[in-house]
Write a protein that holds these residues in place. Structure first.
Motif, PDB file in Angstrom:
ATOM      1  N   LEU A   6       5.536  -6.618  30.688  1.00 47.45           N
ATOM      2  CA  LEU A   6       5.301  -7.094  32.375  1.00 47.45           C
ATOM      3  C   LEU A   6       4.631  -8.406  32.014  1.00 47.45           C
ATOM      4  CD1 LEU A   6       3.016  -3.891  32.807  1.00 47.45           C
ATOM      5  CD2 LEU A   6       5.357  -4.281  33.526  1.00 47.45           C
ATOM      6  N   VAL A  29      -6.026  -5.387  33.970  1.00 51.05           N
ATOM      7  CA  VAL A  29      -5.315  -3.862  34.418  1.00 51.05           C
ATOM      8  C   VAL A  29      -6.022  -2.695  33.524  1.00 51.05           C
ATOM      9  CG1 VAL A  29      -3.130  -2.717  34.072  1.00 51.05           C
ATOM     10  CG2 VAL A  29      -3.200  -5.495  34.389  1.00 51.05           C
ATOM     11  N   LEU A  50       4.130   0.453  34.858  1.00 47.52           N
ATOM     12  CA  LEU A  50       3.175   0.239  33.646  1.00 47.52           C
ATOM     13  C   LEU A  50       3.482   1.281  32.698  1.00 47.52           C
ATOM     14  CD1 LEU A  50       0.454  -0.659  32.114  1.00 47.52           C
ATOM     15  CD2 LEU A  50      -0.923   0.400  34.056  1.00 47.52           C
ATOM     16  N   ASP A  65       3.359  -8.705  37.773  1.00 46.30           N
ATOM     17  CA  ASP A  65       2.976  -7.441  37.475  1.00 46.30           C
ATOM     18  C   ASP A  65       1.717  -7.235  37.618  1.00 46.30           C
ATOM     19  OD1 ASP A  65       5.939  -6.685  37.520  1.00 46.30           O
ATOM     20  OD2 ASP A  65       5.854  -7.481  35.664  1.00 46.30           O
ATOM     21  N   PHE A  66       0.733  -7.737  36.516  1.00 41.86           N
ATOM     22  CA  PHE A  66      -0.742  -7.221  36.440  1.00 41.86           C
ATOM     23  C   PHE A  66      -1.145  -7.424  37.690  1.00 41.86           C
ATOM     24  CE2 PHE A  66      -0.175  -9.173  31.631  1.00 41.86           C
ATOM     25  CZ  PHE A  66       0.329  -8.079  31.490  1.00 41.86           C
ATOM     26  N   SER A  67      -1.097  -8.702  38.368  1.00 42.70           N
ATOM     27  CA  SER A  67      -1.862  -8.725  39.704  1.00 42.70           C
ATOM     28  C   SER A  67      -1.494  -7.485  40.748  1.00 42.70           C
ATOM     29  CB  SER A  67      -1.358  -9.916  40.209  1.00 42.70           C
ATOM     30  OG  SER A  67      -1.621 -11.162  39.507  1.00 42.70           O
ATOM     31  N   PHE A 100       1.755  -3.743  27.084  1.00 42.47           N
ATOM     32  CA  PHE A 100       1.939  -4.368  28.265  1.00 42.47           C
ATOM     33  C   PHE A 100       3.183  -5.516  27.964  1.00 42.47           C
ATOM     34  CE2 PHE A 100      -2.412  -2.630  28.504  1.00 42.47           C
ATOM     35  CZ  PHE A 100      -2.472  -2.433  29.607  1.00 42.47           C
ATOM     36  N   ASN A 128       2.762 -11.613  34.442  1.00 48.88           N
ATOM     37  CA  ASN A 128       1.319 -11.901  35.235  1.00 48.88           C
ATOM     38  C   ASN A 128       1.383 -11.446  36.719  1.00 48.88           C
ATOM     39  OD1 ASN A 128       0.256 -12.857  32.643  1.00 48.88           O
ATOM     40  ND2 ASN A 128       0.158 -14.897  33.595  1.00 48.88           N
ATOM     41  N   PHE A 175      -4.114  -8.842  30.207  1.00 53.28           N
ATOM     42  CA  PHE A 175      -4.014  -7.461  30.811  1.00 53.28           C
ATOM     43  C   PHE A 175      -5.312  -6.669  30.774  1.00 53.28           C
ATOM     44  CE2 PHE A 175      -3.318  -7.755  25.991  1.00 53.28           C
ATOM     45  CZ  PHE A 175      -4.369  -6.907  25.446  1.00 53.28           C
ATOM     46  N   GLU A 198       4.093   0.748  41.173  1.00 56.27           N
ATOM     47  CA  GLU A 198       3.432  -0.094  40.215  1.00 56.27           C
ATOM     48  C   GLU A 198       2.850   0.996  38.768  1.00 56.27           C
ATOM     49  OE1 GLU A 198       3.579  -3.243  40.343  1.00 56.27           O
ATOM     50  OE2 GLU A 198       4.427  -3.397  42.256  1.00 56.27           O
ATOM     51  N   CYS A 206      -3.026  -4.246  39.401  1.00 53.05           N
ATOM     52  CA  CYS A 206      -4.780  -4.317  39.817  1.00 53.05           C
ATOM     53  C   CYS A 206      -5.037  -3.939  41.351  1.00 53.05           C
ATOM     54  CB  CYS A 206      -5.096  -5.718  39.205  1.00 53.05           C
ATOM     55  SG  CYS A 206      -5.298  -5.729  37.479  1.00 53.05           S
ATOM     56  N   ARG A 243      -1.880  -4.807  23.363  1.00 52.95           N
ATOM     57  CA  ARG A 243      -1.088  -6.209  23.908  1.00 52.95           C
ATOM     58  C   ARG A 243       0.309  -5.567  23.897  1.00 52.95           C
ATOM     59  NH1 ARG A 243      -1.759 -10.093  20.473  1.00 52.95           N
ATOM     60  NH2 ARG A 243      -3.976 -10.451  21.287  1.00 52.95           N
TER      61      ARG A 243
END
Lengths: 152, 152
Positions: free
Chosen positions: A124, B12, B139, A128-130, A121, A126, B9, B135, A133, A118
């Motif tokens: 960042l 990801v 990360l 960013d996560f999208s 991350f 949510n 996360f 991106e 991905c 955790r």
DNA sequence: TATTGTTATACTCTATAACTATA
DNA sequence: TATAGTTATAGAGTATAACAATA
């Protein structure tokens, strides 16, 4: 004179490799503290909270080839974390499952590993996560297409 | 009942690992066709079009630890692709460089490898490349921060 | 004392293919 | 014949630490 290689995809490779290496290094440091190798942790995490599965399924999920998997499972059996049980329906197949000790270890270390990850991350959100991905998925599709075109 | 792990996360991680594995699998298949292991190719590619470098520099660029690097270089020396030369300025240090054979092999296989890899990016344009890099960089920075916080 | 690189140890993983036992 | 898994081979990479030569 060397040919200038101005391939526009080279920065993508560099960034992908560096990011993955950073991720692996961060994750593996914690896994080794737990007394496991990365492939062993991978198997443990895959078996956690399942009734077990065949070598074939386990091989597909972990991307460890069957020959290698035998050795990895041997070492987990030696540690008392995993069991092999003959299957009745198909006697060629073997059910690989966590032992009680293995499940207890999983219950203890998996949340700990999540907590460790955790942190990676923390900067960042949510959205960013999208986005990450979505971009990775696009790249993976492109690589997948190339792999199909190479086979046949 | 197992605790539900709704960590935002996790997708990801899944996507990063899958994408990287696809990339590696596609790249390594070609590298092995060339008769090299991935670390050996990594060293060759790092030394290509350079005057050579010390073990230390090579270790930093390839992320292969010095102990392992000795073995990798041994095998490349056995193949006649790489040479070790004593340094005059600092006699603890060794210059690792491609031999003529090694440079010739590099000149031949590096463009071939680029051509192979280009296919993996065929479905994407320069804007995609920029977005993916941006991106991934975000990360990587977040992971880097976590690594710093873990050390001290 | 600190640094560069090699050596030593002991595993662990990998690729590949042959093999056994089922189906 | 085809499939599931193990065994056999032969490397190759890994982590770690001790070590030699040099700075």
């Amino acid at each position: 004179m060397p040919t200038a290689t101005r391939e526009p995809f080279l920065p993508v490779i560099r960034e992908l490799v560096r990011t993955y290496q950073a991720f692996e290094s961060f994750s593996n440091a914690h896994v080794r503290e737990l007394g496991l190798t990365p492939p062993q942790f991978d198997v443990l995490a895959t078996l956690g909270n399942t009734p077990g599965m065949s070598c074939k399924e386990l091989s597909e999920q972990t991307l460890i080839t069957k020959g290698t998997l035998t050795g990895v499972i041997d070492r987990l059996v030696d540690k008392g974390l995993v069991s092999r049980t003959a299957q009745e329906e198909d006697r060629r197949s073997v059910l690989i499952a966590l032992t009680d000790t293995g499940q207890a270890l999983f219950d203890q270390i998996f949340p700990a590993h999540l907590a460790h990850m955790r942190q990676a991350f923390a900067g960042l959100d949510n959205d960013d996560f999208s986005r990450i991905c979505a971009e990775l998925a696009k790249l993976r599709r492109s690589i997948g297409l190339a792999m199909e075109n190479c086979k046949p």
